[in-house]
Write an enzyme that holds these catalytic residues in place. Structure first.
Site, PDB file in Angstrom:
ATOM      1  N   CYS A  23     -46.541 -61.064 -17.735  1.00  0.00           N
ATOM      2  CA  CYS A  23     -46.344 -62.221 -16.854  1.00  0.00           C
ATOM      3  C   CYS A  23     -44.988 -62.883 -17.126  1.00  0.00           C
ATOM      4  O   CYS A  23     -44.660 -63.180 -18.274  1.00  0.00           O
ATOM      5  CB  CYS A  23     -47.480 -63.228 -17.062  1.00  0.00           C
ATOM      6  SG  CYS A  23     -47.281 -64.694 -16.048  1.00  0.00           S
ATOM      7  N   GLN A  25     -58.600 -58.796 -16.993  1.00  0.00           N
ATOM      8  CA  GLN A  25     -57.373 -58.952 -17.774  1.00  0.00           C
ATOM      9  C   GLN A  25     -57.359 -60.319 -18.452  1.00  0.00           C
ATOM     10  O   GLN A  25     -57.751 -61.320 -17.851  1.00  0.00           O
ATOM     11  CB  GLN A  25     -56.159 -58.843 -16.852  1.00  0.00           C
ATOM     12  CG  GLN A  25     -54.834 -58.896 -17.608  1.00  0.00           C
ATOM     13  CD  GLN A  25     -53.627 -58.956 -16.687  1.00  0.00           C
ATOM     14  OE1 GLN A  25     -53.445 -59.919 -15.949  1.00  0.00           O
ATOM     15  NE2 GLN A  25     -52.821 -57.913 -16.710  1.00  0.00           N
ATOM     16  N   HIS A  84     -44.383 -51.903 -16.428  1.00  0.00           N
ATOM     17  CA  HIS A  84     -43.573 -52.321 -15.280  1.00  0.00           C
ATOM     18  C   HIS A  84     -42.141 -52.432 -15.800  1.00  0.00           C
ATOM     19  O   HIS A  84     -41.838 -53.358 -16.559  1.00  0.00           O
ATOM     20  CB  HIS A  84     -44.094 -53.668 -14.763  1.00  0.00           C
ATOM     21  CG  HIS A  84     -43.269 -54.242 -13.660  1.00  0.00           C
ATOM     22  ND1 HIS A  84     -43.024 -53.553 -12.498  1.00  0.00           N
ATOM     23  CD2 HIS A  84     -42.632 -55.413 -13.529  1.00  0.00           C
ATOM     24  CE1 HIS A  84     -42.265 -54.290 -11.710  1.00  0.00           C
ATOM     25  NE2 HIS A  84     -42.007 -55.422 -12.313  1.00  0.00           N
ATOM     26  N   ARG A 106     -47.700 -54.857  -4.787  1.00  0.00           N
ATOM     27  CA  ARG A 106     -47.290 -55.348  -3.476  1.00  0.00           C
ATOM     28  C   ARG A 106     -47.344 -54.261  -2.413  1.00  0.00           C
ATOM     29  O   ARG A 106     -47.609 -54.552  -1.242  1.00  0.00           O
ATOM     30  CB  ARG A 106     -45.888 -55.963  -3.589  1.00  0.00           C
ATOM     31  CG  ARG A 106     -45.911 -57.250  -4.415  1.00  0.00           C
ATOM     32  CD  ARG A 106     -44.539 -57.652  -4.861  1.00  0.00           C
ATOM     33  NE  ARG A 106     -43.957 -56.661  -5.769  1.00  0.00           N
ATOM     34  CZ  ARG A 106     -42.727 -56.699  -6.233  1.00  0.00           C
ATOM     35  NH1 ARG A 106     -41.941 -57.672  -5.872  1.00  0.00           N
ATOM     36  NH2 ARG A 106     -42.287 -55.771  -7.063  1.00  0.00           N
TER      37      ARG A 106
END
Ligand SMILES: Cc1cc2nc3c(=O)[nH]c(=O)nc-3n(C[C@H](O)[C@H](O)[C@H](O)COP(=O)(O)O)c2cc1C
EC number: 1.3.1.-
Length: 305
Positions: free
Chosen positions: A93, A63, A161, A218
């Site tokens: 990010c 990435q 996301h 996670r």
């Protein structure tokens, strides 16, 4: 449905990925944490991270994070030189150090800058690109003017996301906005966010049957067997899971003992894994691990699990 391992800077680096595939498996492709330019140079650490001799997983997607075509050109060039055929562009990010420079989710409010990056992609027919993104930086509808640009770009997939950058990792994921994106997205789409159990993955699969896959972050750090359990339709018993986690942990520790210098460095590398790992384990033991100031105390606590 494909199962992708999310990039998590500081956690899912080459040693973790290599050992994860060996001990657990179940992942179709691993994404690397982002590679960036610093003062016009590559960081040695990033170059080592993606070097083929340090990576044993069967499919690895490096990435990059960039805000200008010139940066993208350097980073894509590096990936090609290292033999990669795929690359991901980070537009998610949330860290101010990046977003302030219009990188990561900080680029999302600027369609012209996104377009300039996407236009650059035609120069690299040897690389299949994906974009990993959020809904926006400040508002959950910043993606709307971007989607026609993304749809027109030569992308292999989009990983979404459904949070905004300003949320960091807090608050709820916005499934209504994800649905709207899903309806209009012309590329294979991957869902990412808060998938912690096999049941969570099943629900997303049922709700969005055209998804190409899901990306686990996670949830996979907490239960490294998550992808394998979903793919195989069977769940480990708590004892089996603990044994396998201990095996992964022992080999990760062995790697870092050989590559880091001194107890302090080793502890600061290993302890953060327990922020996520085995959330249902005995709370007192987890606390002792997190508070350990020496390797002796750390290992005593880990061995009690
Ligand atoms: C500590 C940490 C580091 C991360 N590093 C990256 C990164 O380098 N690149 C990236 O695209 N996402 C990064 N992420 C975001 C994750 O890949 C993922 O999108 C996010 O955690 C939501 O998915 P999850 O709920 O499954 O964890 C990071 C997240 C965390 C918590």
């Amino acid at each position: 449905m494909k199962l992708y391992a999310a990039p998590l800077q500081g956690f899912t680096e080459a040693p973790w990925r290599n050992l994860h595939q060996e001990v657990f498996g179940g992942i179709d492709a691993y994404y690397t944490p982002f590679v960036r330019m610093e003062k016009g140079e590559f960081r040695n650490k990033d170059v080592r991270e993606i070097a083929s001799e340090n990576n044993t997983v069967s499919r690895l997607i490096p990435q990059l994070i960039a805000s200008t075509p010139a940066e993208l050109e350097r980073l894509a060039g590096l990936f090609i030189e290292k033999g990669y055929k795929e690359a991901d562009i980070n537009m998610g990010c949330p860290f101010p150090l990046m977003t302030g420079k219009h990188k990561g989710s900080g680029i999302l409010p600027y369609p012209a800058e996104v377009e300039a990056l996407l236009k650059e992609l035609v120069h690299y027919p040897e690389l299949g690109f994906s974009v990993k993104m959020r809904l926006g930086w400040e508002c959950a509808d910043e993606w709307r003017p971007l989607l026609p640009l993304l749809n027109a770009a030569p992308l292999r997939r989009i990983v979404l996301h459904p949070r905004i950058g300003k949320q960091q990792y807090k608050g709820e994921v916005d499934l209504a906005a994800f649905t709207a994106f899903y309806e209009e997205c012309a590329h294979p789409l991957v869902y990412n966010g808060d998938l912690l159990t096999v049941e969570d993955i099943r629900k997303v699969d049922e709700e969005f049957p055209r998804l190409e896959g899901v990306m686990l972050g996670r949830g996979l750090l907490a239960n490294p067997a998550l992808a394998w359990e979903y793919a195989n339709g069977t769940v480990f018993s708590p004892d089996e899971l603990h044994e396998k986690v201990k095996a992964l942990h022992a080999r990760l520790l062995q790697y870092y003992e050989a590559h880091l210098q001194g107890e302090a460095q080793l502890l600061s590398k290993m302890k953060p894994y327990w922020e996520y790992l085995l959330p249902d384990a005995d709370r007192k033991i987890k606390k002792a691990i997190k508070k350990a100031t020496t390797m002796d105390k750390y290992l005593t606590a880990v061995n009690q699990l």
